[in-house]
Design an enzyme around this catalytic site. Structure first.
Site, PDB file in Angstrom:
ATOM      1  N   ASP A 106       0.827  -1.216   0.000  1.00  9.17           N
ATOM      2  CA  ASP A 106       0.000   0.000   0.000  1.00  9.17           C
ATOM      3  C   ASP A 106       0.861   1.266   0.000  1.00  9.17           C
ATOM      4  OD1 ASP A 106      -2.341   1.441   0.022  1.00  9.17           O
ATOM      5  OD2 ASP A 106      -2.654   1.258   2.187  1.00  9.17           O
ATOM      6  N   HIS A 120       2.061   3.516  -9.132  1.00  8.90           N
ATOM      7  CA  HIS A 120       1.825   2.077  -9.327  1.00  8.90           C
ATOM      8  C   HIS A 120       2.964   1.446 -10.130  1.00  8.90           C
ATOM      9  CE1 HIS A 120      -1.943   2.321  -7.390  1.00  8.90           C
ATOM     10  NE2 HIS A 120      -2.547   3.017  -8.332  1.00  8.90           N
ATOM     11  N   LEU A 138      10.216 -20.848  -4.370  1.00  9.25           N
ATOM     12  CA  LEU A 138       9.281 -19.948  -3.683  1.00  9.25           C
ATOM     13  C   LEU A 138       7.931 -19.985  -4.402  1.00  9.25           C
ATOM     14  CD1 LEU A 138       9.016 -17.383  -1.622  1.00  9.25           C
ATOM     15  CD2 LEU A 138       9.337 -16.030  -3.683  1.00  9.25           C
TER      16      LEU A 138
HETATM   17  C1  IPE Z   1      -5.481  -2.599  -0.124  1.00  8.33           C
HETATM   18  O1  IPE Z   1      -5.145  -1.265  -0.259  1.00  8.33           O
HETATM   19  C2  IPE Z   1      -5.463  -3.279  -1.457  1.00  8.33           C
HETATM   20  C3  IPE Z   1      -4.142  -3.442  -2.070  1.00  8.33           C
HETATM   21  C4  IPE Z   1      -3.006  -3.087  -1.562  1.00  8.33           C
HETATM   22  C5  IPE Z   1      -4.160  -4.066  -3.365  1.00  8.33           C
HETATM   23  P1  IPE Z   1      -6.253  -0.133  -0.420  1.00  8.33           P
HETATM   24  O2  IPE Z   1      -5.500   1.137  -0.561  1.00  8.33           O
HETATM   25  O3  IPE Z   1      -7.190  -0.479  -1.502  1.00  8.33           O
HETATM   26  O4  IPE Z   1      -7.012  -0.213   0.958  1.00  8.33           O
HETATM   27  P2  IPE Z   1      -7.850   0.895   1.735  1.00  8.33           P
HETATM   28  O5  IPE Z   1      -8.865   1.440   0.778  1.00  8.33           O
HETATM   29  O6  IPE Z   1      -6.894   1.963   2.158  1.00  8.33           O
HETATM   30  O7  IPE Z   1      -8.442   0.199   2.897  1.00  8.33           O
HETATM   31  C1  IPE Z   2      -1.657   0.319  -3.317  1.00  8.79           C
HETATM   32  O1  IPE Z   2      -1.448   1.685  -3.401  1.00  8.79           O
HETATM   33  C2  IPE Z   2      -1.913  -0.295  -4.667  1.00  8.79           C
HETATM   34  C3  IPE Z   2      -3.315  -0.662  -4.916  1.00  8.79           C
HETATM   35  C4  IPE Z   2      -4.281  -0.593  -4.060  1.00  8.79           C
HETATM   36  C5  IPE Z   2      -3.642  -1.143  -6.236  1.00  8.79           C
HETATM   37  P1  IPE Z   2      -2.637   2.721  -3.333  1.00  8.79           P
HETATM   38  O2  IPE Z   2      -3.065   3.058  -4.726  1.00  8.79           O
HETATM   39  O3  IPE Z   2      -3.717   2.258  -2.454  1.00  8.79           O
HETATM   40  O4  IPE Z   2      -1.904   3.977  -2.700  1.00  8.79           O
HETATM   41  P2  IPE Z   2      -2.512   4.986  -1.632  1.00  8.79           P
HETATM   42  O5  IPE Z   2      -2.984   4.177  -0.481  1.00  8.79           O
HETATM   43  O6  IPE Z   2      -3.615   5.714  -2.319  1.00  8.79           O
HETATM   44  O7  IPE Z   2      -1.364   5.867  -1.273  1.00  8.79           O
HETATM   45 MG    MG Z   3      -4.060   2.462  -0.479  1.00  8.54          MG
END
Ligand code: IPE
Ligand code: IPE
Ligand code: MG
Length: 243
Positions: free
Chosen positions: A21, A38, A132
């Site tokens: 995240d 991303h 792995l």
């Molecule tokens: C969780 O992150 C999903 C992934 C890392 C793929 P999100 O960014 O979607 O989660 P929330 O919305 O902060 O809970």
């Molecule tokens: C995690 O990064 C990747 C996915 C959920 C696909 P985020 O896109 O949630 O990044 P933040 O949380 O908005 O910083």
């Molecule tokens: Mg996120």
């Protein structure tokens, strides 16, 4: 990859799961687009996968796209699908060469047909690799997984009288993997966001403020150091020496 020497640790978790995240915030703080975040979040992935194998982890599960991520803007979703496909094209040979067995957890329906094909081919190519197991959670949701399991159980006419944890787990996407020992979440959020909600019942959790694109071998080692300080009791009482 950094040349740093990492201390060998007595306890290595068999299965580590990571909620990757913070890509969006990493990018926005640099004045970049969320999609640039991303993309950056795929650059460090190779280092983390290789470090996992090097540290002796046998199963690595990465949360790449949740069932709730469909609620993001269309352009971001399309970008994420594109990035996932590019990443598979770019990394597959290297993963295969390093003995990584690729698996997918979640739903492939609803995903672009070409990407589905690519995922199937990657799984087929790497299915006998032993170094792995890499579970990619893409279009994954823990609640969805449990509901799917229940639907299968009902459809198969399973005698629920004797249904226990072990039997139920056979219907989960992770049927072939042990439960995670350690779940890592980057970016300073303290929640599970529908990730492995059944399987992580007794996992150790580790949270770091580091945004995912900055998470690396050193960050993984720090998580393993923290894991070594944990006392997993599973509801029992601590064993005291000499008692
Ligand atoms: C969780 O992150 C999903 C992934 C890392 C793929 P999100 O960014 O979607 O989660 P929330 O919305 O902060 O809970
Ligand atoms: C995690 O990064 C990747 C996915 C959920 C696909 P985020 O896109 O949630 O990044 P933040 O949380 O908005 O910083
Ligand atoms: Mg996120």
């Amino acid at each position: 990859m950094s040349k740093e020497i990492f201390e060998t640790l007595p306890k290595i978790p068999t299965h580590v799961a990571i909620i990757m995240d913070g890509n969006g915030r990493w990018a926005l703080e640099k004045g970049l687009s969320r999609l640039a975040g991303h993309k950056a979040g795929t650059e460090n992935l190779r280092e983390v996968i290789e470090a996992s194998a090097e540290f002796g982890i046998k199963y690595l599960t990465i949360y790449a796209f949740s069932t709730e991520n469909w609620n993001r803007p269309k352009e971001e979703i399309q970008g994420l699908m594109r990035i996932f496909r590019t990443m598979l094209d770019r990394e597959l040979n290297n993963l295969h060469k390093n003995g990584v067995q690729l698996r997918h957890i979640g739903r492939l329906d609803g995903i672009d047909k070409k990407l589905q094909k690519k995922v199937h081919e990657s799984i087929e190519l790497t299915k006998n690799n032993q170094t792995l197991v890499l579970n990619v959670a893409f279009n994954y949701g823990g609640r969805d997984e449990i509901l799917q399991a229940v639907k299968h159980i009902v459809a198969n006419g399973v005698n629920v009288e004797n249904l226990d944890d072990a039997q139920f787990e056979k219907y989960l996407y992770t049927a072939e993997s042990p439960d995670p020992d350690l779940v890592i979440r980057t970016s300073g959020e303290f929640r599970c966001s529908n990730f492995l909600i059944w399987q992580s019942a007794y996992a150790e959790w580790y949270f770091t403020p580091t945004y995912w694109p900055d998470f690396n071998k050193k960050g993984l080692h720090q998580a393993l150091v923290a894991y070594n300080e944990r006392d997993r009791r599973y509801g029992k009482v601590k064993q005291v020496k000499g008692k």
